[in-house]
Design a protein around this motif. Structure first.
Motif, short mmCIF file in Angstrom:
data_model
loop_
_atom_site.label_atom_id
_atom_site.label_comp_id
_atom_site.label_asym_id
_atom_site.label_seq_id
_atom_site.Cartn_x
_atom_site.Cartn_y
_atom_site.Cartn_z
N ALA A 20 7.82 22.89 43.03
CA ALA A 20 6.41 22.93 42.61
C ALA A 20 5.54 22.09 43.54
CB ALA A 20 6.27 22.46 41.17
N ASP A 28 -0.10 27.01 46.76
CA ASP A 28 0.50 28.00 45.88
C ASP A 28 0.86 27.35 44.55
OD1 ASP A 28 0.46 29.96 47.87
OD2 ASP A 28 2.46 29.39 48.60
N ALA A 29 1.21 28.19 43.61
CA ALA A 29 1.74 27.72 42.33
C ALA A 29 3.18 28.20 42.23
CB ALA A 29 0.92 28.26 41.17
N THR A 31 6.19 29.54 40.38
CA THR A 31 6.38 30.27 39.12
C THR A 31 7.85 30.47 38.79
OG1 THR A 31 6.19 32.39 40.25
CG2 THR A 31 4.16 31.45 39.32
N THR A 33 11.27 29.94 37.28
CA THR A 33 11.77 29.20 36.12
C THR A 33 13.04 28.44 36.50
OG1 THR A 33 13.17 31.03 35.41
CG2 THR A 33 10.89 30.99 34.56
#
Length: 150
Positions: A20, A28-29, A31, A33
């Protein structure tokens, strides 16, 4: 002292946070999981080879590689997909040690080359890789993107 080792299941939370942080650095993010990280980094047939840098029992960085091949030449290679070291731990040798681990693995996999990409404006990363013996390669191609339905 910095210790480099393979990623373990107990490292997934730390890895997730570092992924992250790297994504945020690039605007960016993240994502992915934790389940996706386990699948891709630790599963029965992992898509990524991942090492972590540990200091005083704390994971402070990671490197992730992917296998590559040029079918037309039969030349095997590895792509250093991610390299990250916590900001407050940079300059202490963790990045260099992680790259060395990745190069050692690539040699054991009979790879002839290792590639790595940087943001065009990231002169610090570019200088780092050149200090480690990487040569810049001009690459001009158009990439295309399409979603795959499964």
């Amino acid at each position: 002292m910095i210790h480099i080792r393979r990623l373990e299941a107990g490292d997934i939370a730390a890895l997730s946070g570092m992924v992250a942080a790297l994504a945020a650095h690039h605007g960016d993010a993240a994502t992915a999981t934790r389940e996706a990280l386990v699948r891709d980094c630790l599963g029965n047939a992992p898509w990524l080879e991942v090492w972590v840098a540990e200091a005083e029992g704390v994971v402070i960085g990671y490197a992730a590689c992917q296998r590559r091949v040029q079918m037309q030449t039969g030349r095997r290679g590895a792509d250093l997909h991610h390299l990250y070291v916590a900001r407050d731990r940079r300059g202490q040798g963790a990045g260099r040690a992680l790259v060395a681990a990745a190069l050692g693995w690539a040699g054991g996999e009979n790879c002839e080359v290792m590639t790595v990409a940087t943001d065009p404006g990231n002169s610090a990363a570019q200088a780092f890789y050149m200090r480690l013996g990487f040569d810049p390669v001009e690459f001009e191609a158009t990439r295309f993107f399409r979603r795959v339905q499964g």
